[in-house]
Design a protein around this motif. Structure first.
Motif, PDB file in Angstrom:
ATOM      1  N   TYR A  96     -71.585  -5.436 -30.545  1.00 48.51           N
ATOM      2  CA  TYR A  96     -70.626  -4.626 -31.113  1.00 48.51           C
ATOM      3  C   TYR A  96     -70.011  -5.326 -32.362  1.00 48.51           C
ATOM      4  O   TYR A  96     -69.597  -4.680 -33.368  1.00 48.51           O
ATOM      5  CB  TYR A  96     -69.466  -4.587 -30.300  1.00 48.51           C
ATOM      6  CG  TYR A  96     -69.892  -3.513 -28.829  1.00 48.51           C
ATOM      7  CD1 TYR A  96     -69.808  -2.060 -29.310  1.00 48.51           C
ATOM      8  CD2 TYR A  96     -69.952  -3.810 -27.702  1.00 48.51           C
ATOM      9  CE1 TYR A  96     -70.275  -1.185 -28.565  1.00 48.51           C
ATOM     10  CE2 TYR A  96     -70.247  -2.959 -26.641  1.00 48.51           C
ATOM     11  CZ  TYR A  96     -70.596  -1.488 -26.971  1.00 48.51           C
ATOM     12  OH  TYR A  96     -70.868  -0.585 -25.963  1.00 48.51           O
ATOM     13  N   ALA A  97     -69.683  -6.653 -32.289  1.00 53.51           N
ATOM     14  CA  ALA A  97     -69.062  -7.370 -33.488  1.00 53.51           C
ATOM     15  C   ALA A  97     -70.041  -7.534 -34.431  1.00 53.51           C
ATOM     16  O   ALA A  97     -69.830  -7.093 -35.531  1.00 53.51           O
ATOM     17  CB  ALA A  97     -68.778  -9.022 -32.702  1.00 53.51           C
ATOM     18  N   ASN A  98     -71.337  -7.606 -34.420  1.00 57.65           N
ATOM     19  CA  ASN A  98     -72.333  -7.661 -35.374  1.00 57.65           C
ATOM     20  C   ASN A  98     -72.525  -6.127 -36.036  1.00 57.65           C
ATOM     21  O   ASN A  98     -72.678  -6.160 -37.188  1.00 57.65           O
ATOM     22  CB  ASN A  98     -73.860  -8.092 -34.821  1.00 57.65           C
ATOM     23  CG  ASN A  98     -73.831  -9.537 -34.534  1.00 57.65           C
ATOM     24  OD1 ASN A  98     -73.326 -10.189 -35.148  1.00 57.65           O
ATOM     25  ND2 ASN A  98     -74.522  -9.865 -33.192  1.00 57.65           N
ATOM     26  N   ALA A  99     -72.737  -5.340 -35.241  1.00 59.90           N
ATOM     27  CA  ALA A  99     -72.546  -3.998 -35.664  1.00 59.90           C
ATOM     28  C   ALA A  99     -71.607  -3.510 -36.536  1.00 59.90           C
ATOM     29  O   ALA A  99     -71.617  -3.060 -37.666  1.00 59.90           O
ATOM     30  CB  ALA A  99     -72.884  -3.032 -34.496  1.00 59.90           C
ATOM     31  N   THR A 100     -70.294  -3.922 -36.102  1.00 65.06           N
ATOM     32  CA  THR A 100     -69.083  -3.747 -37.080  1.00 65.06           C
ATOM     33  C   THR A 100     -68.902  -4.534 -38.104  1.00 65.06           C
ATOM     34  O   THR A 100     -68.607  -3.876 -39.231  1.00 65.06           O
ATOM     35  CB  THR A 100     -67.697  -4.079 -36.154  1.00 65.06           C
ATOM     36  OG1 THR A 100     -67.742  -3.172 -34.598  1.00 65.06           O
ATOM     37  CG2 THR A 100     -66.614  -3.717 -36.738  1.00 65.06           C
ATOM     38  N   TYR A 101     -69.564  -5.640 -38.116  1.00 63.38           N
ATOM     39  CA  TYR A 101     -69.495  -6.459 -39.270  1.00 63.38           C
ATOM     40  C   TYR A 101     -70.463  -5.825 -40.474  1.00 63.38           C
ATOM     41  O   TYR A 101     -70.011  -5.833 -41.683  1.00 63.38           O
ATOM     42  CB  TYR A 101     -69.803  -7.837 -39.175  1.00 63.38           C
ATOM     43  CG  TYR A 101     -70.231  -8.899 -40.218  1.00 63.38           C
ATOM     44  CD1 TYR A 101     -69.049  -9.690 -40.405  1.00 63.38           C
ATOM     45  CD2 TYR A 101     -71.183  -8.992 -41.040  1.00 63.38           C
ATOM     46  CE1 TYR A 101     -69.091 -10.445 -41.648  1.00 63.38           C
ATOM     47  CE2 TYR A 101     -71.299  -9.628 -42.280  1.00 63.38           C
ATOM     48  CZ  TYR A 101     -70.075 -10.595 -42.371  1.00 63.38           C
ATOM     49  OH  TYR A 101     -70.042 -11.275 -43.598  1.00 63.38           O
ATOM     50  N   ILE A 102     -71.487  -5.438 -40.137  1.00 59.38           N
ATOM     51  CA  ILE A 102     -72.476  -4.806 -40.948  1.00 59.38           C
ATOM     52  C   ILE A 102     -71.745  -3.443 -41.537  1.00 59.38           C
ATOM     53  O   ILE A 102     -72.013  -3.274 -42.614  1.00 59.38           O
ATOM     54  CB  ILE A 102     -73.919  -4.456 -40.109  1.00 59.38           C
ATOM     55  CG1 ILE A 102     -74.625  -5.726 -39.712  1.00 59.38           C
ATOM     56  CG2 ILE A 102     -74.810  -3.646 -41.161  1.00 59.38           C
ATOM     57  CD1 ILE A 102     -75.880  -5.729 -38.991  1.00 59.38           C
ATOM     58  N   ALA A 103     -71.338  -2.814 -40.725  1.00 57.32           N
ATOM     59  CA  ALA A 103     -70.913  -1.350 -41.251  1.00 57.32           C
ATOM     60  C   ALA A 103     -69.393  -1.718 -42.246  1.00 57.32           C
ATOM     61  O   ALA A 103     -69.451  -1.223 -43.166  1.00 57.32           O
ATOM     62  CB  ALA A 103     -70.301  -0.741 -40.196  1.00 57.32           C
ATOM     63  N   ALA A 104     -68.590  -2.775 -41.847  1.00 56.63           N
ATOM     64  CA  ALA A 104     -67.638  -3.281 -42.840  1.00 56.63           C
ATOM     65  C   ALA A 104     -67.907  -3.522 -43.769  1.00 56.63           C
ATOM     66  O   ALA A 104     -67.375  -3.539 -45.051  1.00 56.63           O
ATOM     67  CB  ALA A 104     -66.708  -4.103 -41.889  1.00 56.63           C
ATOM     68  N   SER A 105     -69.213  -4.449 -44.011  1.00 54.09           N
ATOM     69  CA  SER A 105     -69.494  -5.075 -45.067  1.00 54.09           C
ATOM     70  C   SER A 105     -70.075  -4.103 -46.009  1.00 54.09           C
ATOM     71  O   SER A 105     -69.818  -4.083 -47.349  1.00 54.09           O
ATOM     72  CB  SER A 105     -70.550  -6.185 -44.678  1.00 54.09           C
ATOM     73  OG  SER A 105     -71.172  -6.816 -45.824  1.00 54.09           O
ATOM     74  N   LYS A 106     -70.863  -3.075 -45.441  1.00 54.81           N
ATOM     75  CA  LYS A 106     -71.408  -1.891 -46.248  1.00 54.81           C
ATOM     76  C   LYS A 106     -70.390  -1.160 -46.982  1.00 54.81           C
ATOM     77  O   LYS A 106     -70.442  -0.636 -48.199  1.00 54.81           O
ATOM     78  CB  LYS A 106     -72.392  -1.072 -45.489  1.00 54.81           C
ATOM     79  CG  LYS A 106     -73.704  -1.807 -45.067  1.00 54.81           C
ATOM     80  CD  LYS A 106     -74.575  -0.844 -44.441  1.00 54.81           C
ATOM     81  CE  LYS A 106     -75.941  -1.530 -44.102  1.00 54.81           C
ATOM     82  NZ  LYS A 106     -76.766  -0.737 -43.354  1.00 54.81           N
TER      83      LYS A 106
END
Length: 265
Positions: A96-106
Motif C-alpha cells: 500500500y505504501a509503495n502504491a501510494t508513493y508512486i501515485a503521489a510522485s506522479k
C-alpha cells in the motif's frame, strides 16, 4: 503514330504519391501528332499514359515507426523509474505504501501526502473514537468507505483519499499506522535521511552527543542527512547503544556484564 517530344520526356519517369503506397513508372506515352495538336492550338491535347505501379518500399517509414516506439518506450521507462520508490520494502503494508508513493510522485504531492498520513496516524493514536471507528469490524465496508469519503474528501489530496477509501473497502483501515510508517520510511530515503539513535544510561551533554556523532560519521553514506536522536535507558547501566537504520551496535556496560556472565558459565 509518332512519339512526341513530350512522350520522350515522360517515358521511363518514376514518381510516387505520398498519399499512397505505390511507386509509378510511365512505360509508354501516346500523344497527338503535330497535325492533331495544330487543331487544338493553345492546348496540349489528350495524352494517354500507360503506367506500371509497384509497392513503395516502406523501410524508412517502418524504421521511423520503430524509432518512435522505442522513444516512447524509453520515455515510459524513464517516467516509471523517476516515480519508483527509493527503497525496497516488502509486506502487505509496504504494498500500500509503495502504491501510494508512486501515485503521489506522479501527482507531485509527496510532501502533502506524507503530512496527511502523519496527521491521520496521530489522530488514530490520540482519539479513541476515531481509533474505534478504524478497528470496528461491525461497520460494513461500504458504510466505512462512505464515512471515510465524507470525512476526508474536502480535507486531503485525492491520493490520500484514494488510499483511505481503498483500505476501507478492503477492511484494512486498521493498518493505516503501519502503512504510514512505511510511507515515511520511503520519504526519508528519498530525502537521503538516515536516522541514528544514541541510547545511554544517563542523559548526554551536548559535547558528548557531538563527540559521538563525529565518531559515527564513517558509518553514514556520503552526503546523507543524519537525524540524530537520544534516548535514556538506565537498564544498560553505562556505555552506549547505537541504532543506525537497521544496524545495532551494543557498547553498553550491561551487555558486557551479560557477556562475561555467559563466559563464566
Amino acid at each position: 503514330m509518332k512519339t512526341s517530344c513530350l512522350c520522350k520526356f515522360l517515358q521511363g519517369l518514376k514518381y510516387s504519391d505520398k498519399s499512397c503506397r505505390f511507386e509509378c513508372t510511365i512505360l509508354y506515352c501516346i500523344a497527338p501528332t503535330e497535325k492533331q495538336q495544330g487543331q487544338h492550338r493553345g492546348t496540349l491535347g489528350p495524352v494517354i499514359l500507360i503506367i506500371s505501379t509497384s509497392p513503395v518500399k516502406m523501410l524508412s517509414s517502418t524504421t521511423a515507426f520503430k524509432t518512435t516506439l522505442t522513444a516512447l518506450s524509453r520515455r515510459g521507462l524513464a517516467t516509471a523509474t523517476s516515480h519508483k520508490p527509493p527503497l525496497d520494502i516488502y509486506g502487505l503494508n509496504a504494498r500500500y505504501a509503495n502504491a501510494t508513493y508512486i501515485a503521489a510522485s506522479k501527482a507531485n504531492v509527496l510532501d502533502n501526502v506524507e503530512s496527511e498520513l502523519l496527521a491521520i496516524k496521530q489522530t488514530a493514536e490520540s482519539s479513541s473514537a476515531f481509533r474505534s471507528f478504524l478497528e470496528n469490524p461491525l461497520i460494513s465496508r461500504s458504510d466505512k468507505t462512505k464515512q471515510v469519503e465524507d470525512m476526508l474528501k474536502a480535507k486531503t489530496t485525492p491520493v490520500t483519499l484514494n488510499l483511505m477509501t481503498t483500505l476501507a473497502g478492503n477492511a484494512r483501515l486498521v493498518n493505516i499506522s503501519a502503512i504510514t510508517d512505511n510511507f515515511v520510511q520511503l520519504m526519508k530515503a528519498k530525502r537521503g535521511e538516515v536516522e541514528a539513535t544514541i541510547i545511554s544510561a544517563e542523559p548526554l551533554t551536548k559535547t558528548q552527543t557531538d563527540a559521538v556523532a563525529t565518531a559515527m560519521k564513517s558509518q553514514f553514506p556520503e552526503g546523507a542527512k543524519v537525524i540524530l536522536k537520544s534516548e535514556v535507558n538506565p537498564a544498560i547501566l553505562g556505555g552506549l547503544q547505537i541504532q543506525i537504520g537497521d544496524k545495532f551496535l551494543d557498547l553498553s556496560v550491561g551487555s558486557r556484564i551479560e557477556e562475561v556472565g555467559r563466559t563464566v558459565v
